[in-house]
Scaffold this motif. Structure first.
Motif, PDB file in Angstrom:
ATOM      1  N   MET A  18       0.752  -1.122  -0.029  1.00 24.49           N
ATOM      2  CA  MET A  18       0.057  -0.070  -0.037  1.00 24.49           C
ATOM      3  C   MET A  18       0.773   1.191   0.009  1.00 24.49           C
ATOM      4  SD  MET A  18      -3.415  -1.102   2.299  1.00 24.49           S
ATOM      5  CE  MET A  18      -2.382  -1.106   3.789  1.00 24.49           C
ATOM      6  N   LEU A  19       1.948   1.213   0.819  1.00 24.21           N
ATOM      7  CA  LEU A  19       2.864   2.505   0.826  1.00 24.21           C
ATOM      8  C   LEU A  19       3.416   2.718  -0.621  1.00 24.21           C
ATOM      9  CD1 LEU A  19       4.005   4.488   2.483  1.00 24.21           C
ATOM     10  CD2 LEU A  19       5.894   3.070   3.138  1.00 24.21           C
ATOM     11  N   SER A  20       3.719   1.316  -1.253  1.00 21.89           N
ATOM     12  CA  SER A  20       4.636   1.562  -2.563  1.00 21.89           C
ATOM     13  C   SER A  20       3.425   2.032  -3.531  1.00 21.89           C
ATOM     14  CB  SER A  20       5.259   0.158  -2.904  1.00 21.89           C
ATOM     15  OG  SER A  20       6.284  -0.227  -1.955  1.00 21.89           O
ATOM     16  N   ALA A  21       2.206   1.514  -3.487  1.00 22.03           N
ATOM     17  CA  ALA A  21       1.279   1.722  -4.403  1.00 22.03           C
ATOM     18  C   ALA A  21       0.720   3.459  -4.302  1.00 22.03           C
ATOM     19  CB  ALA A  21       0.068   0.917  -4.303  1.00 22.03           C
ATOM     20  N   SER A  22       0.955   3.980  -3.160  1.00 24.12           N
ATOM     21  CA  SER A  22       0.585   5.160  -2.861  1.00 24.12           C
ATOM     22  C   SER A  22       1.524   6.273  -3.459  1.00 24.12           C
ATOM     23  CB  SER A  22       0.371   5.748  -1.602  1.00 24.12           C
ATOM     24  OG  SER A  22       1.702   5.643  -0.859  1.00 24.12           O
ATOM     25  N   ILE A  23       2.708   5.863  -3.755  1.00 20.13           N
ATOM     26  CA  ILE A  23       3.677   6.996  -4.481  1.00 20.13           C
ATOM     27  C   ILE A  23       4.096   6.178  -5.748  1.00 20.13           C
ATOM     28  CG2 ILE A  23       4.437   7.663  -2.077  1.00 20.13           C
ATOM     29  CD1 ILE A  23       6.755   5.823  -2.269  1.00 20.13           C
ATOM     30  N   SER A  67      -4.925   7.638   6.502  1.00 23.67           N
ATOM     31  CA  SER A  67      -5.968   7.220   7.580  1.00 23.67           C
ATOM     32  C   SER A  67      -5.465   6.166   8.754  1.00 23.67           C
ATOM     33  CB  SER A  67      -7.379   6.616   6.700  1.00 23.67           C
ATOM     34  OG  SER A  67      -6.909   5.428   6.127  1.00 23.67           O
ATOM     35  N   THR A  68      -4.514   5.480   8.352  1.00 20.44           N
ATOM     36  CA  THR A  68      -3.792   4.513   9.146  1.00 20.44           C
ATOM     37  C   THR A  68      -2.794   5.074   9.934  1.00 20.44           C
ATOM     38  OG1 THR A  68      -2.356   3.464   7.540  1.00 20.44           O
ATOM     39  CG2 THR A  68      -4.798   2.776   7.941  1.00 20.44           C
ATOM     40  N   LEU A  69      -2.302   6.114   9.693  1.00 25.67           N
ATOM     41  CA  LEU A  69      -0.993   6.884  10.080  1.00 25.67           C
ATOM     42  C   LEU A  69      -1.174   7.215  11.539  1.00 25.67           C
ATOM     43  CD1 LEU A  69       1.993   7.818   9.382  1.00 25.67           C
ATOM     44  CD2 LEU A  69       1.155   9.807   8.929  1.00 25.67           C
ATOM     45  N   LYS A 103      -6.941   6.510  -3.438  1.00 26.58           N
ATOM     46  CA  LYS A 103      -7.140   5.368  -2.670  1.00 26.58           C
ATOM     47  C   LYS A 103      -6.126   4.948  -1.821  1.00 26.58           C
ATOM     48  CE  LYS A 103      -7.523   1.307  -4.135  1.00 26.58           C
ATOM     49  NZ  LYS A 103      -7.834   0.179  -4.916  1.00 26.58           N
ATOM     50  N   TYR A 104      -4.978   4.668  -2.262  1.00 30.50           N
ATOM     51  CA  TYR A 104      -3.901   4.052  -1.551  1.00 30.50           C
ATOM     52  C   TYR A 104      -3.285   5.335  -0.663  1.00 30.50           C
ATOM     53  CZ  TYR A 104      -3.943  -0.257  -4.212  1.00 30.50           C
ATOM     54  OH  TYR A 104      -4.387  -1.317  -5.004  1.00 30.50           O
ATOM     55  N   ALA A 105      -3.278   6.520  -1.073  1.00 33.53           N
ATOM     56  CA  ALA A 105      -2.952   7.649  -0.332  1.00 33.53           C
ATOM     57  C   ALA A 105      -3.670   7.717   0.913  1.00 33.53           C
ATOM     58  CB  ALA A 105      -2.571   8.958  -1.167  1.00 33.53           C
ATOM     59  N   VAL A 106      -5.077   7.705   0.748  1.00 36.23           N
ATOM     60  CA  VAL A 106      -6.060   7.979   1.910  1.00 36.23           C
ATOM     61  C   VAL A 106      -5.965   6.800   2.897  1.00 36.23           C
ATOM     62  CG1 VAL A 106      -8.391   7.861   2.518  1.00 36.23           C
ATOM     63  CG2 VAL A 106      -7.626   9.371   0.456  1.00 36.23           C
TER      64      VAL A 106
END
Length: 302
Positions: free
Chosen positions: A36-41, A276-278, A269-272
């Motif tokens: 998810m972290l990789s997909a967000s960037i 949201s979990t941070l 979506k991945y960024a959110v």
């Protein structure tokens, strides 16, 4: 001089198996987070095609930029924080006194009340009666519809009650009573300060549950200005799915535009998800010591 205990071959095999198992478990847990972290960037084209499966590819921060520029997401973030903080406060105000009352040996009828509480763990009124009750109380489209129906968890009350029984010395309460302390004063000045581990655990349980909750908001809220972050994320997911389904039934130019929107929605979506979990990820290390201690004492002893 002490002599080190020599490990037998069976002990070594056991340790190796444990390390392999822990490594396997770590990979299973860590991979979705890293993905998810990789997909967000990463460039959404690489994510959608499957070329990005672990490390970022085609690094871009457009997703986070759109998140920070989207007023709905910030509004949802603020609402979620408000709902979570208020839910923790209300839930602790309900759970702690109830658990302490049920832990007192001199509380007449505590077994009866404990049995009635446990009945609700197996039988519920259902969604429609619950909605009608919330509606009749005038709580629809208010913060109370999100907080009050889930203010108490019977499981959490039982764990907290077990903590009080096993960890608070009865002699301490008797000494306070001899000194003239009332039950209320004893609860707030003696019991609560000694119960920080279980309070931290309950705050984390209720906080995480409320932070991840979306169904109550979906049922009871109809004003977008009051939507929590999870509902905003759901809208993004629905938009992405609708764009993907509509892509095959329109002309090429429209399909391309819809596909572009779907890619942007996936990136956001991945960024959110990360955003949201941070807060939970940041807060948990500070509560981990209390979390482990409270869970072990509250659920194993007694």
């Amino acid at each position: 001089m002490t002599t080190a205990i020599k490990e037998s071959p069976r002990d070594k095999v056991f340790l190796i198996v444990n390390y392999v198992y822990l490594l396997f478990a770590f990979v299973i847990v860590a991979y979705p987070v890293i993905y998810m972290l990789s997909a967000s960037i990463s460039d959404p084209q690489y994510v959608g095609s499957g070329e990005m499966w672990l490390l970022p590819k085609g690094i871009t921060f457009d997703g986070y930029q759109r998140v920070f520029e989207n007023s709905k997401i910030w509004s949802g973030y603020a609402n979620t924080i408000l709902y979570t903080v208020a839910s923790i406060a209300v839930s602790l105000a309900v759970t702690l006194p109830a658990a302490y009352a049920l832990s007192r040996r001199d509380f007449i009828g505590r077994n009866f009340f404990m049995g009635m509480f446990m009945v609700t763990m197996f039988f519920g009124g259902g969604l429609v009666p619950t909605y009608l009750l919330v509606k009749d109380m005038g709580m629809v489209n208010t913060i109370w519809a999100i907080i009050l129906p889930s203010a108490a968890s019977i499981y959490n009350i039982i764990v907290t009650r077990t903590f009080f029984v096993s960890s608070i010395p009865r002699e301490l309460e008797e000494a306070a009573q001899i000194d003239g302390a009332s039950t209320t004063r004893m609860f707030f000045t003696i019991i609560i300060p000694l119960s920080m581990p279980i309070i931290a655990v309950m705050a984390l349980f209720y906080g995480v549950a409320q932070w991840n909750s979306y169904f109550s908001a979906l049922i009871y809220l109809n004003d977008e200005a009051k939507y929590p972050l999870q509902i905003i994320l759901r809208q993004i997911l629905v938009l992405q799915e609708m764009s993907a389904q509509a892509g095959g039934t329109v002309d090429a130019s429209t399909a391309s535009a819809l596909n572009n929107k779907a890619e942007i929605a996936a990136l956001v979506k991945y960024a959110v998800i990360i955003v949201s979990t941070l807060p939970i990820i940041v807060i948990y290390p500070f509560l981990q010591r209390y979390f482990v201690q409270g869970v072990m004492i509250g659920s194993v002893k007694g």
